[in-house]
Design a protein around this motif. Structure first.
Motif, PDB file in Angstrom:
ATOM      1  N   UNK A   7       0.850  -1.192   0.000  1.00 35.48           N
ATOM      2  CA  UNK A   7       0.000   0.000   0.000  1.00 35.48           C
ATOM      3  C   UNK A   7       0.888   1.245   0.000  1.00 35.48           C
ATOM      4  N   UNK A   8       0.292   2.368  -0.349  1.00 39.74           N
ATOM      5  CA  UNK A   8       1.048   3.618  -0.318  1.00 39.74           C
ATOM      6  C   UNK A   8       0.109   4.760  -0.001  1.00 39.74           C
ATOM      7  N   UNK A   9       0.605   5.786   0.668  1.00 43.86           N
ATOM      8  CA  UNK A   9      -0.210   6.984   0.889  1.00 43.86           C
ATOM      9  C   UNK A   9      -0.108   7.903  -0.314  1.00 43.86           C
ATOM     10  N   UNK A  10      -1.228   8.488  -0.728  1.00 48.59           N
ATOM     11  CA  UNK A  10      -1.179   9.503  -1.767  1.00 48.59           C
ATOM     12  C   UNK A  10      -0.463  10.732  -1.211  1.00 48.59           C
ATOM     13  N   UNK A  11       0.202  11.469  -2.087  1.00 49.52           N
ATOM     14  CA  UNK A  11       1.143  12.503  -1.650  1.00 49.52           C
ATOM     15  C   UNK A  11       0.493  13.616  -0.824  1.00 49.52           C
ATOM     16  N   UNK A  12      -0.673  14.065  -1.237  1.00 47.19           N
ATOM     17  CA  UNK A  12      -1.305  15.194  -0.548  1.00 47.19           C
ATOM     18  C   UNK A  12      -2.167  14.695   0.609  1.00 47.19           C
ATOM     19  N   UNK A  13      -1.957  15.212   1.812  1.00 46.12           N
ATOM     20  CA  UNK A  13      -2.834  14.826   2.930  1.00 46.12           C
ATOM     21  C   UNK A  13      -4.277  15.263   2.688  1.00 46.12           C
TER      22      UNK A  13
END
Length: 266
Positions: free
Chosen positions: A209-215
């Protein structure tokens, strides 16, 4: 005659003293409010900020709270109050005094008195690798399927948007959120960046999994006292300690130690 009066006065004095001592023995002394431990609980599954391990609350928020109360010489007790929604209900009912580590929203402010914030917490959109999508604002989540934890709040604006524009599932354990992503049943998992990464590592999903760049948003974490607590008068003193002593350096130190506690890795 004078002697008899003297003796009778002495007897009366002794009798009065006996009565006073007896009354003191029978009538209990008033109990100071601050002789009763301040009861602290927290989110059971938001590492490294707060978590429960072996029924013992731990985490950055717990370290902050206990350091402050220790400095103020306030007795305290750490308790595991169950799942996150139950922790909040316990504070609402006055069964616990303090929630260590919680966002502010208008609903919670009806039954909680907040301190100053002690750290920031970026909330991000986690996706399955290879299934990323453009994300620059909450509008990009419209019509998608999402998941998060039962009782979780991401601030009033995000909460309202998710309720009105996204089909959300709510689960009781974070591992289920990762599993729903893996099965393709949801498009995203919304959660704090730090606990999301910590638990992805713990459950074996770090490379999946990965977090998208913008919170999606960046909220603050607070200590909060139940309005029914007898300790709400401490908030100015707690605020003063937070301003003077809870630095970014200290939060990083607490973060490192609690990552080790949670993962069991040195």
């Amino acid at each position: 005659m004078i002697t008899r009066i003297h003796v009778n006065n002495r007897v009366n004095s002794l009798f009065t003293l006996f009565i006073c001592l007896t009354c003191q023995a029978i009538v209990p002394k008033a109990v100071s409010a601050e002789s009763i431990p301040l009861v602290i609980s927290c989110h059971p599954d938001y590492p490294p900020v707060m978590f429960v391990k072996g029924q013992q609350p731990m985490g950055i928020a717990i370290d902050v709270a206990t350091e402050i109360l220790g400095h103020l010489k306030v007795p305290f007790e750490l308790v595991s109050a169950g799942q996150w929604n139950r922790v909040q209900q316990s504070a609402r009912l006055g069964k616990i005094d303090m929630i260590a580590g919680i966002y502010h929203n208008s609903e919670r402010a009806e039954y909680l008195d907040y301190t100053l914030p002690f750290m920031e917490d970026p909330t991000v959109i986690f996706v399955w690798r290879g299934k990323e999508f453009p994300f620059s604002s909450l509008k990009d989540l419209t019509g998608k399927n999402g998941t998060s934890n039962l009782g979780e709040s991401f601030g009033s604006e995000v909460d309202q948007f998710l309720e009105n524009n996204v089909k959300m599932q709510r689960v009781v354990k974070n591992e289920m959120n990762f599993r729903l992503l893996e099965l393709g049943r949801v498009d995203f998992f919304i959660f704090g960046l730090y606990p999301g990464r910590t638990q992805a590592l713990q459950y074996g999903y770090s490379d999946k999994i990965k977090p998208l760049a913008k919170p999606a948003t960046t909220e603050n974490f607070y200590l909060a006292l139940s309005k029914k607590s007898s300790y709400t008068h401490l908030i100015p003193k707690i605020n003063n300690y937070i301003k003077q002593h809870i630095t970014a350096t200290k939060i990083r130190k607490f973060n490192e130690s609690n990552l080790k506690k949670y993962t069991g890795k040195q």
